[in-house]
Design a protein around this motif. Structure first.
Motif, short mmCIF file in Angstrom:
data_model
loop_
_atom_site.label_atom_id
_atom_site.label_comp_id
_atom_site.label_asym_id
_atom_site.label_seq_id
_atom_site.Cartn_x
_atom_site.Cartn_y
_atom_site.Cartn_z
N ILE A 118 0.86 -1.18 0.00
CA ILE A 118 0.00 0.00 0.00
C ILE A 118 0.90 1.24 0.00
O ILE A 118 1.98 1.23 0.59
CB ILE A 118 -0.90 -0.01 1.26
N PRO A 119 0.49 2.32 -0.64
CA PRO A 119 1.30 3.55 -0.58
C PRO A 119 1.57 4.00 0.85
O PRO A 119 0.76 3.75 1.77
CB PRO A 119 0.44 4.57 -1.33
N ASP A 120 2.69 4.68 1.03
CA ASP A 120 3.07 5.18 2.36
C ASP A 120 2.37 6.48 2.70
O ASP A 120 2.06 6.74 3.87
CB ASP A 120 4.59 5.42 2.41
N THR A 121 2.15 7.33 1.68
CA THR A 121 1.67 8.68 1.92
C THR A 121 0.61 9.08 0.89
O THR A 121 0.49 8.46 -0.17
CB THR A 121 2.82 9.71 1.83
N TRP A 122 -0.11 10.12 1.24
CA TRP A 122 -1.03 10.76 0.29
C TRP A 122 -0.75 12.26 0.33
O TRP A 122 -0.80 12.88 1.38
CB TRP A 122 -2.49 10.49 0.66
N ALA A 123 -0.45 12.83 -0.84
CA ALA A 123 -0.29 14.27 -0.96
C ALA A 123 -1.66 14.85 -1.27
O ALA A 123 -2.22 14.59 -2.33
CB ALA A 123 0.70 14.61 -2.07
N MET A 124 -2.19 15.63 -0.39
CA MET A 124 -3.58 16.07 -0.49
C MET A 124 -3.81 16.95 -1.72
O MET A 124 -2.97 17.76 -2.10
CB MET A 124 -3.96 16.85 0.77
N ASN A 125 -4.98 16.76 -2.36
CA ASN A 125 -5.39 17.54 -3.51
C ASN A 125 -6.63 18.36 -3.16
O ASN A 125 -7.37 18.02 -2.24
CB ASN A 125 -5.69 16.62 -4.70
N SER A 126 -6.85 19.41 -3.91
CA SER A 126 -7.95 20.33 -3.59
C SER A 126 -9.24 19.90 -4.27
O SER A 126 -9.80 20.60 -5.11
CB SER A 126 -7.59 21.75 -4.02
N PHE A 127 -9.73 18.71 -3.93
CA PHE A 127 -11.02 18.25 -4.43
C PHE A 127 -12.14 18.76 -3.52
O PHE A 127 -11.90 19.09 -2.36
CB PHE A 127 -11.06 16.72 -4.47
N PRO A 128 -13.37 18.80 -4.05
CA PRO A 128 -14.51 19.11 -3.17
C PRO A 128 -14.57 18.14 -2.00
O PRO A 128 -14.02 17.03 -2.06
CB PRO A 128 -15.71 18.94 -4.11
N SER A 129 -15.25 18.53 -0.94
CA SER A 129 -15.14 17.86 0.35
C SER A 129 -15.53 16.38 0.31
O SER A 129 -14.91 15.57 0.99
CB SER A 129 -16.00 18.59 1.38
N THR A 130 -16.53 16.00 -0.49
CA THR A 130 -16.97 14.60 -0.48
C THR A 130 -15.86 13.67 -0.91
O THR A 130 -15.60 12.64 -0.26
CB THR A 130 -18.19 14.41 -1.41
N LEU A 131 -15.17 14.00 -2.00
CA LEU A 131 -14.09 13.15 -2.48
C LEU A 131 -12.90 13.18 -1.52
O LEU A 131 -12.30 12.14 -1.23
CB LEU A 131 -13.66 13.57 -3.89
N ASN A 132 -12.56 14.37 -1.02
CA ASN A 132 -11.46 14.44 -0.06
C ASN A 132 -11.75 13.63 1.20
O ASN A 132 -10.87 12.95 1.74
CB ASN A 132 -11.18 15.90 0.31
N LYS A 133 -12.99 13.67 1.67
CA LYS A 133 -13.35 12.90 2.87
C LYS A 133 -13.25 11.40 2.59
O LYS A 133 -12.83 10.63 3.47
CB LYS A 133 -14.76 13.28 3.32
N ALA A 134 -13.63 11.00 1.38
CA ALA A 134 -13.52 9.58 1.04
C ALA A 134 -12.07 9.14 1.00
O ALA A 134 -11.71 8.06 1.50
CB ALA A 134 -14.19 9.32 -0.32
N ILE A 135 -11.20 9.98 0.43
CA ILE A 135 -9.78 9.65 0.37
C ILE A 135 -9.19 9.59 1.78
O ILE A 135 -8.44 8.68 2.13
CB ILE A 135 -9.01 10.67 -0.50
N GLU A 136 -9.54 10.57 2.61
CA GLU A 136 -9.05 10.57 3.98
C GLU A 136 -9.47 9.31 4.73
O GLU A 136 -8.66 8.70 5.44
CB GLU A 136 -9.58 11.80 4.73
N GLN A 137 -10.73 8.91 4.56
CA GLN A 137 -11.20 7.71 5.25
C GLN A 137 -10.44 6.49 4.77
O GLN A 137 -10.04 5.64 5.58
CB GLN A 137 -12.70 7.51 5.03
N ALA A 138 -10.21 6.40 3.46
CA ALA A 138 -9.45 5.27 2.92
C ALA A 138 -8.04 5.26 3.48
O ALA A 138 -7.49 4.21 3.83
CB ALA A 138 -9.43 5.32 1.40
N CYS A 139 -7.42 6.44 3.56
CA CYS A 139 -6.07 6.53 4.13
C CYS A 139 -6.05 6.07 5.58
O CYS A 139 -5.14 5.36 6.02
CB CYS A 139 -5.54 7.96 4.02
N ASP A 140 -7.05 6.48 6.35
CA ASP A 140 -7.14 6.06 7.74
C ASP A 140 -7.31 4.54 7.84
O ASP A 140 -6.69 3.88 8.69
CB ASP A 140 -8.31 6.76 8.44
N GLU A 141 -8.13 3.98 6.98
CA GLU A 141 -8.37 2.54 7.00
C GLU A 141 -7.11 1.74 6.66
O GLU A 141 -6.87 0.68 7.22
CB GLU A 141 -9.48 2.18 6.01
N TYR A 142 -6.30 2.28 5.73
CA TYR A 142 -5.14 1.54 5.23
C TYR A 142 -3.82 2.00 5.85
O TYR A 142 -2.75 1.50 5.49
CB TYR A 142 -5.05 1.66 3.71
#
Length: 281
Positions: A118-142
């Motif tokens: 699995i990737p080590d890091t995520w460099a945050m992107n300026s997506f609208p909140s729904t997509l960013n929240k989904a990515i954040e949750q996935a990062c927390d899960e993994y």
């Protein structure tokens, strides 16, 4: 002082990847950000397995096609089955959260399958909140690290990291405000000199800096898709430039990857020592 050199957009296409590989094998790339949904993803995974001293980031542009079938992510795709916001990020405003989190999980599982990790890091992107929240949750899960950078971002705004990352003092180095980079547009290419810009930066001893470029070779897919084109080739040249290597040596800069910065490991320097590199400290 310590410096992370990140190559972005890895996995864009097989041809683009070749430029990145050159900067890994002959240059100073210490970390890569991998696109999990683009045509060159599988090729990138096969090559990145050969470079265990690199850290891997999740590059969430969502520019290709979803891993899940289009009918499972209807709110996220256009009539051609591609992510619909490639040219207009506002189109990501009305996506379904469950579809987004399921696609994020599918992308990460695909990465585990082809890369073996699995990737080590995520460099945050300026997506609208729904997509960013989904990515954040996935990062927390993994267990993926994100929101760990401080400093001034490419948007000119100050970046604030999560409290738990403050002690690492990892700062983004954007080269904004230099005399050597006007923009990444084709018409400004004569004014694009990233090597000169980097060598003018004064780094502070007690900080870790993260510097990213887009090294890659060009093909019809990249030329049709991206607003950043020929600067990518210049980035390949820059990251292999003997002058940059001399600048690193002369200034006693320690090259590290993201895992080294966050976990206190010494993977990249151990790699340099193993090949007898003059860049080892």
């Amino acid at each position: 002082m310590k410096l992370i050199i990140r190559a972005d957009d890895v996995g864009y296409t097989n041809t683009h990847n070749e430029g990145t590989y050159k900067t890994i094998e002959s240059g100073i790339t210490t970390s890569v950000d991998l696109m999990l949904d683009c045509p060159g993803f599988e090729d990138a995974c096969e090559h990145l397995k050969k470079y265990p001293w690199l850290s891997i980031g999740w590059h969430t542009h969502f520019w290709g096609r979803p891993v899940l079938p289009a009918n499972k992510v209807k709110s996220m795709v256009d009539s051609n089955g591609r992510f619909k916001w490639r040219k207009d990020r506002k189109l990501a405003n009305d996506i379904d959260f469950e579809e987004a989190i399921n696609e994020c999980r599918a992308q990460l599982e695909r990465c585990k399958k082809y890369l073996g990790r699995i990737p080590d890091t995520w460099a945050m992107n300026s997506f609208p909140s729904t997509l960013n929240k989904a990515i954040e949750q996935a990062c927390d899960e993994y267990g993926i690290h994100y929101d760990f950078l401080q400093g001034i971002g490419y948007d000119g705004k100050e970046k604030f990291c999560q409290e738990k990352y403050k002690k690492f003092s990892i700062f983004e180095l954007t080269l904004k405000g230099t005399n050597h980079i006007k923009s990444l547009k084709v018409e400004d290419f004569p004014y694009y000199h990233p090597a000169e810009a980097l060598m003018e930066v004064k780094l502070e001893e007690d900080k870790i800096y993260m510097f990213s470029r887009h090294p890659g070779f060009l093909d019809d897919y990249v030329l049709a898709e991206s607003s950043c084109t020929i600067p990518r080739v210049k980035d390949v040249e820059m990251l292999c430039d003997p002058r940059i290597k001399k600048w690193i040596i002369d200034n006693k800069i320690e090259l590290i990857n993201h895992r080294d910065a966050i976990y206190g490991t010494n993977e990249y320097q151990e790699y340099l020592r193993s090949i007898g590199s003059e860049l080892a400290v």
